[in-house]
Design a protein around this motif. Structure first.
Motif, mmCIF file in Angstrom:
data_model
loop_
_atom_site.group_PDB
_atom_site.id
_atom_site.type_symbol
_atom_site.label_atom_id
_atom_site.label_comp_id
_atom_site.label_asym_id
_atom_site.label_seq_id
_atom_site.Cartn_x
_atom_site.Cartn_y
_atom_site.Cartn_z
ATOM 1 N N THR A 98 0.595 16.768 21.230
ATOM 2 C CA THR A 98 -0.888 16.271 21.292
ATOM 3 C C THR A 98 -1.819 16.683 20.443
ATOM 4 O O THR A 98 -2.632 15.842 20.084
ATOM 5 N N LEU A 99 -1.783 17.773 19.735
ATOM 6 C CA LEU A 99 -2.904 18.099 18.736
ATOM 7 C C LEU A 99 -2.463 17.339 17.369
ATOM 8 O O LEU A 99 -3.498 16.590 16.857
ATOM 9 N N VAL A 100 -1.189 17.230 17.044
ATOM 10 C CA VAL A 100 -0.946 16.214 15.875
ATOM 11 C C VAL A 100 -1.360 14.907 16.072
ATOM 12 O O VAL A 100 -1.923 14.369 15.269
ATOM 13 N N PHE B 225 2.144 19.464 11.696
ATOM 14 C CA PHE B 225 3.537 18.835 12.094
ATOM 15 C C PHE B 225 4.592 19.720 11.213
ATOM 16 O O PHE B 225 5.706 19.907 11.900
ATOM 17 N N ASP B 226 4.187 19.996 9.933
ATOM 18 C CA ASP B 226 5.394 20.616 9.187
ATOM 19 C C ASP B 226 5.347 22.249 10.095
ATOM 20 O O ASP B 226 6.623 22.772 9.772
ATOM 21 N N ARG B 227 4.638 22.760 10.597
ATOM 22 C CA ARG B 227 4.620 24.163 11.200
ATOM 23 C C ARG B 227 5.369 23.981 12.522
ATOM 24 O O ARG B 227 5.713 24.886 13.112
ATOM 25 N N MET B 228 5.513 22.816 13.111
ATOM 26 C CA MET B 228 6.201 22.657 14.383
ATOM 27 C C MET B 228 7.791 23.165 14.248
ATOM 28 O O MET B 228 8.169 22.838 13.420
ATOM 29 N N VAL C 182 8.305 11.582 20.233
ATOM 30 C CA VAL C 182 6.855 11.603 20.166
ATOM 31 C C VAL C 182 6.002 12.084 19.380
ATOM 32 O O VAL C 182 5.148 11.502 18.444
ATOM 33 N N SER C 183 6.332 13.271 18.751
ATOM 34 C CA SER C 183 5.566 13.841 17.586
ATOM 35 C C SER C 183 5.835 13.125 16.320
ATOM 36 O O SER C 183 4.994 12.723 15.402
#
Length: 178
Positions: free
Chosen positions: A138-140, A156-159, A165-166
């Motif tokens: 959601t934040l991305v 995104f890279d830290r996820m 969806v991302s």
């Protein structure tokens, strides 16, 4: 136990026979109804509660959101925010993640009350003790939607876990922002 077995009738019988009910017993009943998606009974019980805490309110917010009724979830969320009870990361995350999962971006902005104010969203995200893939996504998605691809990409890279969806949020963000 009765709710875990799917028996809300016997759960209610036990609750009704209790001589002393505390906030914990009320919240357990409320949670049981919400988990069984019986929001009508949950709401009736909520209205009768002599005392409510953040758990009571969060149960209603998340119950309605998981049932697909984001409008009602947001109504409870707004009432919670106006009350003196206070709120926590689960209050916001409940609305944010479920509405995000449903693709209700406008409702997310209403729930946050800050159309496009990503700094506030990031602050709340950073304060969350538990961040699931939906909260990250959601934040991305918010960063990508508002054109801040640098922040979207860094997050995104830290996820640790990514989902379709991302990935789609990043792809559409790059496409939308050239």
């Amino acid at each position: 136990m009765y709710f875990k077995c799917g028996d809300e009738v016997d759960a209610r019988k036990v609750f009704d026979k209790m001589f002393v009910r505390n906030l914990y017993s009320w919240n357990n009943m409320l949670s049981g109804y919400a988990k069984m998606r019986n929001l009508k009974e949950a709401r009736n019980l909520f209205e009768k509660m002599p005392e409510r805490d953040v758990v009571s309110w969060n149960t209603m917010v998340i119950g309605y959101a998981q049932n697909g009724d984001c409008d009602e979830a947001l109504r409870f969320y707004r009432e919670l925010r106006r009350s003196s009870v206070g709120f926590n990361e689960f209050s916001f995350a409940g609305v944010l993640t479920v509405c995000g999962k449903m693709g209700e971006w406008e409702l997310i902005r209403q729930g946050h009350g800050q159309c496009g104010e990503m700094a506030d969203a990031r602050r709340l995200f950073d304060e969350m003790a538990v961040r699931d893939v939906l909260a990250w996504t959601t934040l991305v998605s918010g960063y990508a939607k508002w054109g801040d691809m640098k922040s979207a990409s860094e997050l995104f890279d830290r996820m640790l876990e990514k989902n379709p969806v991302s990935w789609t949020s990043m792809i559409s963000g790059y496409a939308r922002n050239g």
